[in-house]
Design a protein around this motif. Structure first.
Motif, PDB file in Angstrom:
ATOM      1  N   HIS A  92       0.835  -1.205   0.000  1.00 18.88           N
ATOM      2  CA  HIS A  92       0.000   0.000   0.000  1.00 18.88           C
ATOM      3  C   HIS A  92       0.875   1.262   0.000  1.00 18.88           C
ATOM      4  O   HIS A  92       0.579   2.229  -0.715  1.00 18.88           O
ATOM      5  CB  HIS A  92      -0.935   0.005   1.207  1.00 18.88           C
ATOM      6  CG  HIS A  92      -1.873   1.165   1.239  1.00 18.88           C
ATOM      7  ND1 HIS A  92      -2.800   1.392   0.262  1.00 18.88           N
ATOM      8  CD2 HIS A  92      -2.015   2.177   2.130  1.00 18.88           C
ATOM      9  CE1 HIS A  92      -3.480   2.488   0.544  1.00 18.88           C
ATOM     10  NE2 HIS A  92      -3.019   2.988   1.674  1.00 18.88           N
ATOM     11  N   SER A  95       2.160   1.700  -3.478  1.00 20.49           N
ATOM     12  CA  SER A  95       1.123   2.180  -4.406  1.00 20.49           C
ATOM     13  C   SER A  95       0.809   3.656  -4.161  1.00 20.49           C
ATOM     14  O   SER A  95       0.504   4.390  -5.112  1.00 20.49           O
ATOM     15  CB  SER A  95      -0.137   1.323  -4.302  1.00 20.49           C
ATOM     16  OG  SER A  95      -0.755   1.482  -3.047  1.00 20.49           O
ATOM     17  N   LEU A  96       0.895   4.109  -2.923  1.00 14.71           N
ATOM     18  CA  LEU A  96       0.717   5.536  -2.639  1.00 14.71           C
ATOM     19  C   LEU A  96       1.833   6.359  -3.279  1.00 14.71           C
ATOM     20  O   LEU A  96       1.587   7.449  -3.814  1.00 14.71           O
ATOM     21  CB  LEU A  96       0.668   5.790  -1.131  1.00 14.71           C
ATOM     22  CG  LEU A  96      -0.611   5.380  -0.410  1.00 14.71           C
ATOM     23  CD1 LEU A  96      -0.450   5.549   1.096  1.00 14.71           C
ATOM     24  CD2 LEU A  96      -1.796   6.182  -0.910  1.00 14.71           C
ATOM     25  N   LEU A  99       1.122   6.601  -6.929  1.00 17.88           N
ATOM     26  CA  LEU A  99       0.041   7.555  -7.181  1.00 17.88           C
ATOM     27  C   LEU A  99       0.563   8.987  -7.107  1.00 17.88           C
ATOM     28  O   LEU A  99       0.227   9.821  -7.958  1.00 17.88           O
ATOM     29  CB  LEU A  99      -1.103   7.355  -6.182  1.00 17.88           C
ATOM     30  CG  LEU A  99      -2.276   8.330  -6.308  1.00 17.88           C
ATOM     31  CD1 LEU A  99      -2.946   8.198  -7.666  1.00 17.88           C
ATOM     32  CD2 LEU A  99      -3.270   8.103  -5.186  1.00 17.88           C
ATOM     33  N   THR A 148      -4.453   4.968  -9.005  1.00 17.19           N
ATOM     34  CA  THR A 148      -5.561   5.153  -8.057  1.00 17.19           C
ATOM     35  C   THR A 148      -6.266   3.827  -7.785  1.00 17.19           C
ATOM     36  O   THR A 148      -6.582   3.502  -6.633  1.00 17.19           O
ATOM     37  CB  THR A 148      -6.569   6.182  -8.609  1.00 17.19           C
ATOM     38  OG1 THR A 148      -5.884   7.410  -8.872  1.00 17.19           O
ATOM     39  CG2 THR A 148      -7.694   6.435  -7.626  1.00 17.19           C
ATOM     40  N   VAL A 151      -4.047   1.780  -5.561  1.00 18.58           N
ATOM     41  CA  VAL A 151      -4.097   2.249  -4.173  1.00 18.58           C
ATOM     42  C   VAL A 151      -5.338   1.702  -3.484  1.00 18.58           C
ATOM     43  O   VAL A 151      -5.279   1.238  -2.338  1.00 18.58           O
ATOM     44  CB  VAL A 151      -4.063   3.800  -4.112  1.00 18.58           C
ATOM     45  CG1 VAL A 151      -4.524   4.311  -2.754  1.00 18.58           C
ATOM     46  CG2 VAL A 151      -2.675   4.306  -4.408  1.00 18.58           C
ATOM     47  N   ASN A 152      -6.472   1.724  -4.163  1.00 18.96           N
ATOM     48  CA  ASN A 152      -7.706   1.202  -3.565  1.00 18.96           C
ATOM     49  C   ASN A 152      -7.620  -0.299  -3.305  1.00 18.96           C
ATOM     50  O   ASN A 152      -8.087  -0.791  -2.278  1.00 18.96           O
ATOM     51  CB  ASN A 152      -8.908   1.528  -4.460  1.00 18.96           C
ATOM     52  CG  ASN A 152      -9.238   3.002  -4.460  1.00 18.96           C
ATOM     53  OD1 ASN A 152      -8.954   3.705  -3.494  1.00 18.96           O
ATOM     54  ND2 ASN A 152      -9.831   3.474  -5.533  1.00 18.96           N
ATOM     55  N   THR A 154      -4.804  -2.114  -2.817  1.00 16.05           N
ATOM     56  CA  THR A 154      -3.871  -2.383  -1.711  1.00 16.05           C
ATOM     57  C   THR A 154      -4.445  -1.930  -0.375  1.00 16.05           C
ATOM     58  O   THR A 154      -4.190  -2.548   0.652  1.00 16.05           O
ATOM     59  CB  THR A 154      -2.508  -1.714  -1.957  1.00 16.05           C
ATOM     60  OG1 THR A 154      -2.686  -0.306  -2.125  1.00 16.05           O
ATOM     61  CG2 THR A 154      -1.819  -2.319  -3.158  1.00 16.05           C
ATOM     62  N   TYR A 155      -5.246  -0.866  -0.379  1.00 17.23           N
ATOM     63  CA  TYR A 155      -5.892  -0.428   0.856  1.00 17.23           C
ATOM     64  C   TYR A 155      -6.906  -1.480   1.320  1.00 17.23           C
ATOM     65  O   TYR A 155      -6.991  -1.791   2.513  1.00 17.23           O
ATOM     66  CB  TYR A 155      -6.584   0.916   0.644  1.00 17.23           C
ATOM     67  CG  TYR A 155      -7.228   1.468   1.890  1.00 17.23           C
ATOM     68  CD1 TYR A 155      -6.464   1.861   2.984  1.00 17.23           C
ATOM     69  CD2 TYR A 155      -8.602   1.580   1.976  1.00 17.23           C
ATOM     70  CE1 TYR A 155      -7.052   2.358   4.125  1.00 17.23           C
ATOM     71  CE2 TYR A 155      -9.213   2.073   3.121  1.00 17.23           C
ATOM     72  CZ  TYR A 155      -8.429   2.468   4.191  1.00 17.23           C
ATOM     73  OH  TYR A 155      -9.019   2.951   5.319  1.00 17.23           O
TER      74      TYR A 155
END
Length: 188
Positions: A92, A95-96, A99, A148, A151-152, A154-155
């Motif tokens: 995560h 991925s942030l 982004l 994006t 990110v979603n 992995t979150y």
């Protein structure tokens, strides 16, 4: 401990008998003979095993090995959970970062497109250069959308590892993490 009791009774009847040769007194008759008896006992019994050929020691060793195996399984399970949570967190975090990089790329591509467009409108640049810059802007927007989505995803994986999930898929997920006004995660 034990206690026991009992009784017995017997009755014997002997008939007439005569002595051979008439005897001195003739025939003799013996009356009934009755015998009664009572018996009782109380005691304490205990058993003490002096030698069991190592059975108890073997059972103790087996229990010790079973306890060690259980502790090892617990440690392996704990390490597996920790590894999954760490992987979800680092994925995560990565991925942030992607982004953030994609957003900077979009900003740079948008600025380059504005510059080329203004130059094209003033006649200082060609339509081919404007088209190439527009393609770069579209590609950077696509990378931002993919970042994006990543990110979603992995979150969601991070939350899956952190939040307890019900065994029945039809039950709702009880969220325990809440965001306070400062943006820090708290637990109720």
């Amino acid at each position: 401990m034990f206690a026991s009791g009992g009784g017995s009774s017997s009755q014997t009847s002997l008939g007439d008998f005569t002595l051979a040769g008439g005897g001195c007194c003739g025939s003799t008759a013996l009356p009934l003979s009755t015998t009664n008896g009572w018996d009782w006992s109380v005691g304490l019994t205990f058993t003490w095993l002096l030698f069991d050929a190592g059975t108890t020691a073997g059972q103790a060793r087996a229990l010790t090995k079973q306890a060690a195996a259980t502790a090892q399984q617990y440690a392996a399970s704990r390490n597996d959970i920790r590894l999954r949570i760490e992987q979800a967190f680092f994925n995560h975090e990565a991925s942030l970062a992607k982004l953030s990089s994609a957003r900077r790329g979009v900003a740079a591509a948008l600025e380059a497109f504005r510059d080329v467009r203004l130059r094209y409108l003033t006649g200082l640049d060609s339509e081919l250069n404007l088209s190439n810059t527009q393609d770069r802007l579209i590609n950077s927007l696509v990378r931002r959308i993919n970042a994006t989505v990543n990110v979603n995803i992995t979150y969601a994986k991070l939350l899956k590892e952190l939040l307890p999930m019900p065994r029945d898929p039809n039950l709702p997920i009880q969220t325990q993490l809440q965001l306070s006004s400062s943006g820090a995660a708290t637990q109720p």
